[in-house]
Motif scaffolding. Sequence first.
Motif, PDB file in Angstrom:
ATOM      1  N   VAL A   2       0.980  -0.894  -0.064  1.00 11.75           N
ATOM      2  CA  VAL A   2      -0.084  -0.004  -0.126  1.00 11.75           C
ATOM      3  C   VAL A   2       0.836   1.293  -0.180  1.00 11.75           C
ATOM      4  O   VAL A   2       1.940   1.271   0.592  1.00 11.75           O
ATOM      5  N   GLN A   3       0.602   2.158  -0.870  1.00 14.27           N
ATOM      6  CA  GLN A   3       1.106   3.403  -0.866  1.00 14.27           C
ATOM      7  C   GLN A   3       0.261   4.702  -0.589  1.00 14.27           C
ATOM      8  O   GLN A   3      -1.097   4.703  -1.272  1.00 14.27           O
ATOM      9  N   LEU A   4       0.552   5.514  -0.002  1.00 12.91           N
ATOM     10  CA  LEU A   4       0.013   6.891   0.123  1.00 12.91           C
ATOM     11  C   LEU A   4       0.959   7.840  -0.286  1.00 12.91           C
ATOM     12  O   LEU A   4       1.825   8.086   0.084  1.00 12.91           O
ATOM     13  N   GLY A  35      -6.998  10.744   7.034  1.00  7.41           N
ATOM     14  CA  GLY A  35      -6.706  12.003   7.821  1.00  7.41           C
ATOM     15  C   GLY A  35      -5.352  12.729   7.101  1.00  7.41           C
ATOM     16  O   GLY A  35      -4.712  12.122   6.414  1.00  7.41           O
ATOM     17  N   TRP A  36      -5.021  13.665   7.805  1.00  4.13           N
ATOM     18  CA  TRP A  36      -3.614  14.336   7.643  1.00  4.13           C
ATOM     19  C   TRP A  36      -3.030  15.042   9.020  1.00  4.13           C
ATOM     20  O   TRP A  36      -3.786  15.206   9.820  1.00  4.13           O
ATOM     21  N   GLY A  37      -1.709  14.605   9.083  1.00  7.61           N
ATOM     22  CA  GLY A  37      -1.170  14.979  10.152  1.00  7.61           C
ATOM     23  C   GLY A  37      -0.030  16.075   9.990  1.00  7.61           C
ATOM     24  O   GLY A  37       0.289  16.015   8.637  1.00  7.61           O
ATOM     25  N   ARG A  38       0.530  16.678  10.792  1.00  5.29           N
ATOM     26  CA  ARG A  38       1.642  17.431  10.501  1.00  5.29           C
ATOM     27  C   ARG A  38       2.698  17.417  11.457  1.00  5.29           C
ATOM     28  O   ARG A  38       2.465  17.354  12.524  1.00  5.29           O
ATOM     29  N   TYR A  93       3.542  18.032   5.867  1.00  4.22           N
ATOM     30  CA  TYR A  93       2.007  17.373   6.299  1.00  4.22           C
ATOM     31  C   TYR A  93       2.102  15.898   5.511  1.00  4.22           C
ATOM     32  O   TYR A  93       2.637  15.701   4.479  1.00  4.22           O
ATOM     33  N   TYR A  94       1.559  15.146   6.448  1.00  3.29           N
ATOM     34  CA  TYR A  94       1.549  13.690   6.382  1.00  3.29           C
ATOM     35  C   TYR A  94       0.072  13.153   6.244  1.00  3.29           C
ATOM     36  O   TYR A  94      -0.889  13.568   6.936  1.00  3.29           O
ATOM     37  N   CYS A  95       0.053  12.402   5.099  1.00  2.00           N
ATOM     38  CA  CYS A  95      -1.233  11.457   4.642  1.00  2.00           C
ATOM     39  C   CYS A  95      -1.413  10.544   5.715  1.00  2.00           C
ATOM     40  O   CYS A  95      -0.450   9.575   5.892  1.00  2.00           O
ATOM     41  N   ASN A  96      -2.693  10.089   6.279  1.00  2.00           N
ATOM     42  CA  ASN A  96      -2.834   8.987   7.195  1.00  2.00           C
ATOM     43  C   ASN A  96      -4.185   8.153   6.637  1.00  2.00           C
ATOM     44  O   ASN A  96      -5.162   8.751   6.291  1.00  2.00           O
ATOM     45  N   GLU A 109      -3.087   0.947  10.236  1.00  2.00           N
ATOM     46  CA  GLU A 109      -2.599   2.340   9.906  1.00  2.00           C
ATOM     47  C   GLU A 109      -1.469   2.682   8.968  1.00  2.00           C
ATOM     48  O   GLU A 109      -0.379   2.020   9.273  1.00  2.00           O
ATOM     49  N   TYR A 110      -1.579   3.506   7.944  1.00  5.83           N
ATOM     50  CA  TYR A 110      -0.626   3.777   7.034  1.00  5.83           C
ATOM     51  C   TYR A 110      -0.261   5.251   6.909  1.00  5.83           C
ATOM     52  O   TYR A 110      -1.140   6.046   7.183  1.00  5.83           O
ATOM     53  N   TRP A 111       0.906   5.736   6.630  1.00  7.93           N
ATOM     54  CA  TRP A 111       1.367   6.958   6.546  1.00  7.93           C
ATOM     55  C   TRP A 111       1.923   7.280   5.029  1.00  7.93           C
ATOM     56  O   TRP A 111       2.840   6.398   4.870  1.00  7.93           O
TER      57      TRP A 111
END
Length: 121
Positions: A2-4, A35-38, A93-96, A109-111
């Motif tokens: 899986v890739q984000l 979601g998005w993290g940072r 900013y990271y996609c989750n 969970e993937y990032w």
Amino acid sequence: QVQLVESGGGLVQAGGSLRLSCVASGSIRRINSMGWGRQAPGKQRELVAAITSGGSTNYADSVKGRFTISRDNAKNTVYLQMNSLKPEDTAVYYCNADLQVAGSYYGMEYWGKGTLVTVSS
């Protein structure tokens, strides 16, 4: 596998806007929340926005009223519209995504690898 993959980061002046995109690809059976993290330099990563498969959203207090998260389930894509940007929004900013891979009924969970957003004053 899986890739984000995130896109849309860049340099913007304070008060400006950016739109981030993230596409999930690979052997995916089902995507639950996205979601998005940072993470700013010297700080811990924080989750700023999340959206369920049904469209319910949550935001960190620091971005409420300025950021909007949305998703296109057909395209396995999540977006983050960022308005009224401030210098303190500068971060990677990271996609989750919480998702089930093909053949599994358990979510993991993937990032993504992140995209840099720089807000100049």
